[in-house]
Motif scaffolding. Structure first.
Motif, PDB file in Angstrom:
ATOM      1  N   VAL A   8       0.841  -1.200   0.000  1.00 46.86           N
ATOM      2  CA  VAL A   8       0.000   0.000   0.000  1.00 46.86           C
ATOM      3  C   VAL A   8       0.875   1.248   0.000  1.00 46.86           C
ATOM      4  CG1 VAL A   8      -1.651   1.370   1.340  1.00 46.86           C
ATOM      5  CG2 VAL A   8      -1.995  -1.079   1.084  1.00 46.86           C
ATOM      6  N   LEU A   9       1.914   1.266   0.814  1.00 47.48           N
ATOM      7  CA  LEU A   9       2.809   2.425   0.861  1.00 47.48           C
ATOM      8  C   LEU A   9       3.514   2.633  -0.479  1.00 47.48           C
ATOM      9  CD1 LEU A   9       4.315   2.023   4.433  1.00 47.48           C
ATOM     10  CD2 LEU A   9       2.628   3.711   3.671  1.00 47.48           C
ATOM     11  N   VAL A  10       3.924   1.553  -1.122  1.00 42.09           N
ATOM     12  CA  VAL A  10       4.557   1.651  -2.439  1.00 42.09           C
ATOM     13  C   VAL A  10       3.567   2.229  -3.448  1.00 42.09           C
ATOM     14  CG1 VAL A  10       5.409   0.257  -4.382  1.00 42.09           C
ATOM     15  CG2 VAL A  10       6.313  -0.115  -2.081  1.00 42.09           C
ATOM     16  N   LYS A  11       2.318   1.767  -3.414  1.00 45.65           N
ATOM     17  CA  LYS A  11       1.303   2.301  -4.334  1.00 45.65           C
ATOM     18  C   LYS A  11       1.074   3.788  -4.101  1.00 45.65           C
ATOM     19  CE  LYS A  11      -1.288  -1.954  -5.126  1.00 45.65           C
ATOM     20  NZ  LYS A  11      -2.580  -2.642  -4.961  1.00 45.65           N
ATOM     21  N   ILE A  12       1.069   4.209  -2.847  1.00 50.44           N
ATOM     22  CA  ILE A  12       0.894   5.632  -2.537  1.00 50.44           C
ATOM     23  C   ILE A  12       2.072   6.439  -3.079  1.00 50.44           C
ATOM     24  CG2 ILE A  12       0.833   7.315  -0.639  1.00 50.44           C
ATOM     25  CD1 ILE A  12      -0.839   5.199   0.925  1.00 50.44           C
ATOM     26  N   ILE A  13       3.289   5.941  -2.867  1.00 49.61           N
ATOM     27  CA  ILE A  13       4.479   6.635  -3.359  1.00 49.61           C
ATOM     28  C   ILE A  13       4.447   6.772  -4.875  1.00 49.61           C
ATOM     29  CG2 ILE A  13       6.989   6.393  -3.670  1.00 49.61           C
ATOM     30  CD1 ILE A  13       6.985   5.104  -0.822  1.00 49.61           C
ATOM     31  N   ILE A  14       4.173   5.676  -5.564  1.00 54.93           N
ATOM     32  CA  ILE A  14       4.151   5.706  -7.031  1.00 54.93           C
ATOM     33  C   ILE A  14       3.054   6.638  -7.531  1.00 54.93           C
ATOM     34  CG2 ILE A  14       3.729   4.340  -9.116  1.00 54.93           C
ATOM     35  CD1 ILE A  14       5.055   1.976  -7.597  1.00 54.93           C
ATOM     36  N   THR A  15       1.895   6.583  -6.910  1.00 54.59           N
ATOM     37  CA  THR A  15       0.788   7.456  -7.310  1.00 54.59           C
ATOM     38  C   THR A  15       1.180   8.917  -7.196  1.00 54.59           C
ATOM     39  OG1 THR A  15      -0.870   5.822  -6.656  1.00 54.59           O
ATOM     40  CG2 THR A  15      -1.614   8.104  -6.820  1.00 54.59           C
ATOM     41  N   LEU A  16       1.805   9.294  -6.091  1.00 55.14           N
ATOM     42  CA  LEU A  16       2.212  10.682  -5.898  1.00 55.14           C
ATOM     43  C   LEU A  16       3.364  11.073  -6.822  1.00 55.14           C
ATOM     44  CD1 LEU A  16       1.899  10.905  -2.023  1.00 55.14           C
ATOM     45  CD2 LEU A  16       0.411  11.982  -3.725  1.00 55.14           C
ATOM     46  N   GLU A  26      -6.276  10.203  -4.968  1.00 59.60           N
ATOM     47  CA  GLU A  26      -6.161   8.753  -5.160  1.00 59.60           C
ATOM     48  C   GLU A  26      -5.238   8.148  -4.100  1.00 59.60           C
ATOM     49  OE1 GLU A  26      -7.176   5.164  -6.727  1.00 59.60           O
ATOM     50  OE2 GLU A  26      -8.085   7.112  -7.093  1.00 59.60           O
ATOM     51  N   ALA A  27      -4.150   8.832  -3.751  1.00 62.57           N
ATOM     52  CA  ALA A  27      -3.242   8.348  -2.703  1.00 62.57           C
ATOM     53  C   ALA A  27      -3.958   8.288  -1.358  1.00 62.57           C
ATOM     54  CB  ALA A  27      -2.009   9.242  -2.616  1.00 62.57           C
ATOM     55  N   VAL A  28      -4.748   9.296  -1.059  1.00 67.59           N
ATOM     56  CA  VAL A  28      -5.526   9.302   0.183  1.00 67.59           C
ATOM     57  C   VAL A  28      -6.510   8.146   0.180  1.00 67.59           C
ATOM     58  CG1 VAL A  28      -7.279  10.579   1.485  1.00 67.59           C
ATOM     59  CG2 VAL A  28      -5.246  11.774   0.644  1.00 67.59           C
ATOM     60  N   ASN A  29      -7.142   7.897  -0.952  1.00 69.86           N
ATOM     61  CA  ASN A  29      -8.099   6.797  -1.049  1.00 69.86           C
ATOM     62  C   ASN A  29      -7.421   5.433  -0.881  1.00 69.86           C
ATOM     63  OD1 ASN A  29     -10.299   8.444  -1.292  1.00 69.86           O
ATOM     64  ND2 ASN A  29     -10.437   8.283  -3.507  1.00 69.86           N
ATOM     65  N   LEU A  30      -6.207   5.286  -1.388  1.00 66.69           N
ATOM     66  CA  LEU A  30      -5.464   4.041  -1.184  1.00 66.69           C
ATOM     67  C   LEU A  30      -5.221   3.814   0.304  1.00 66.69           C
ATOM     68  CD1 LEU A  30      -2.833   4.308  -4.063  1.00 66.69           C
ATOM     69  CD2 LEU A  30      -4.571   2.521  -3.831  1.00 66.69           C
ATOM     70  N   ALA A  31      -4.818   4.869   1.004  1.00 64.80           N
ATOM     71  CA  ALA A  31      -4.568   4.755   2.444  1.00 64.80           C
ATOM     72  C   ALA A  31      -5.861   4.455   3.198  1.00 64.80           C
ATOM     73  CB  ALA A  31      -3.929   6.041   2.968  1.00 64.80           C
ATOM     74  N   SER A  50      -3.862   4.803 -12.632  1.00 66.65           N
ATOM     75  CA  SER A  50      -3.649   3.358 -12.551  1.00 66.65           C
ATOM     76  C   SER A  50      -2.153   3.067 -12.434  1.00 66.65           C
ATOM     77  CB  SER A  50      -4.243   2.652 -13.760  1.00 66.65           C
ATOM     78  OG  SER A  50      -3.557   3.030 -14.930  1.00 66.65           O
ATOM     79  N   LEU A  51      -1.847   1.984 -11.744  1.00 64.83           N
ATOM     80  CA  LEU A  51      -0.458   1.651 -11.472  1.00 64.83           C
ATOM     81  C   LEU A  51      -0.042   0.390 -12.217  1.00 64.83           C
ATOM     82  CD1 LEU A  51      -0.551   2.228  -7.616  1.00 64.83           C
ATOM     83  CD2 LEU A  51       0.223   3.808  -9.382  1.00 64.83           C
ATOM     84  N   ASP A  52       1.185   0.393 -12.681  1.00 65.08           N
ATOM     85  CA  ASP A  52       1.754  -0.765 -13.362  1.00 65.08           C
ATOM     86  C   ASP A  52       2.253  -1.750 -12.309  1.00 65.08           C
ATOM     87  OD1 ASP A  52       2.963  -2.488 -15.167  1.00 65.08           O
ATOM     88  OD2 ASP A  52       4.757  -1.245 -15.362  1.00 65.08           O
ATOM     89  N   GLU A  53       1.716  -2.958 -12.328  1.00 59.51           N
ATOM     90  CA  GLU A  53       2.069  -3.967 -11.324  1.00 59.51           C
ATOM     91  C   GLU A  53       3.566  -4.271 -11.335  1.00 59.51           C
ATOM     92  OE1 GLU A  53       1.321  -6.059  -8.057  1.00 59.51           O
ATOM     93  OE2 GLU A  53      -0.233  -4.943  -9.114  1.00 59.51           O
ATOM     94  N   LYS A  54       4.202  -4.234 -12.504  1.00 57.89           N
ATOM     95  CA  LYS A  54       5.647  -4.476 -12.590  1.00 57.89           C
ATOM     96  C   LYS A  54       6.421  -3.391 -11.832  1.00 57.89           C
ATOM     97  CE  LYS A  54       5.553  -6.925 -16.981  1.00 57.89           C
ATOM     98  NZ  LYS A  54       5.940  -6.908 -18.381  1.00 57.89           N
ATOM     99  N   HIS A  55       5.978  -2.158 -11.959  1.00 58.52           N
ATOM    100  CA  HIS A  55       6.623  -1.043 -11.252  1.00 58.52           C
ATOM    101  C   HIS A  55       6.471  -1.216  -9.742  1.00 58.52           C
ATOM    102  CE1 HIS A  55       7.209   3.619 -11.064  1.00 58.52           C
ATOM    103  NE2 HIS A  55       8.137   2.973 -10.417  1.00 58.52           N
ATOM    104  N   ILE A  56       5.310  -1.626  -9.305  1.00 57.04           N
ATOM    105  CA  ILE A  56       5.053  -1.858  -7.877  1.00 57.04           C
ATOM    106  C   ILE A  56       5.986  -2.948  -7.362  1.00 57.04           C
ATOM    107  CG2 ILE A  56       3.369  -2.720  -6.196  1.00 57.04           C
ATOM    108  CD1 ILE A  56       1.194  -1.449  -8.045  1.00 57.04           C
ATOM    109  N   GLN A  57       6.050  -4.069  -8.083  1.00 59.37           N
ATOM    110  CA  GLN A  57       6.880  -5.191  -7.644  1.00 59.37           C
ATOM    111  C   GLN A  57       8.361  -4.838  -7.656  1.00 59.37           C
ATOM    112  OE1 GLN A  57       5.702  -7.830  -6.085  1.00 59.37           O
ATOM    113  NE2 GLN A  57       3.688  -6.912  -6.417  1.00 59.37           N
ATOM    114  N   ALA A  58       8.800  -4.061  -8.627  1.00 60.50           N
ATOM    115  CA  ALA A  58      10.212  -3.655  -8.700  1.00 60.50           C
ATOM    116  C   ALA A  58      10.582  -2.810  -7.488  1.00 60.50           C
ATOM    117  CB  ALA A  58      10.489  -2.891  -9.991  1.00 60.50           C
ATOM    118  N   LEU A  59       9.732  -1.873  -7.125  1.00 62.58           N
ATOM    119  CA  LEU A  59      10.010  -1.028  -5.960  1.00 62.58           C
ATOM    120  C   LEU A  59       9.957  -1.839  -4.677  1.00 62.58           C
ATOM    121  CD1 LEU A  59      10.743   1.740  -4.954  1.00 62.58           C
ATOM    122  CD2 LEU A  59       8.345   2.386  -5.032  1.00 62.58           C
TER     123      LEU A  59
END
Length: 64
Positions: A8-16, A26-31, A50-59
């Motif tokens: 979740v934190l990675v998704k928030i970081i990438i979104t911002l 969207e970051a607030v909604n993820l949290a 929308s977030l790329d799952e590969k980017h999330i997994q890499a981070l």
């Protein structure tokens, strides 16, 4: 820290970092969603941010 919280934190970081229209909301909604708070969905904002799952997994891999 649990893997779920890290994701979740990675998704928030990438979104911002993407800095698209509505990214802060969207970051607030993820949290909020991770905390179990019901959120109002906005399909257009969610598509823009929308977030790329590969980017999330890499981070996530880089922080483990």
């Amino acid at each position: 820290m649990s893997p779920e919280i890290k994701e979740v934190l990675v998704k928030i970081i990438i979104t911002l970092e993407n800095d698209h229209h509505g990214c802060k909301e969207e970051a607030v909604n993820l949290a909020k969603s991770a905390l179990g708070i019901e959120i109002e969905h906005n399909t257009i904002r969610e598509m823009i941010n929308s977030l790329d799952e590969k980017h999330i997994q890499a981070l996530m891999t880089s922080i483990n």
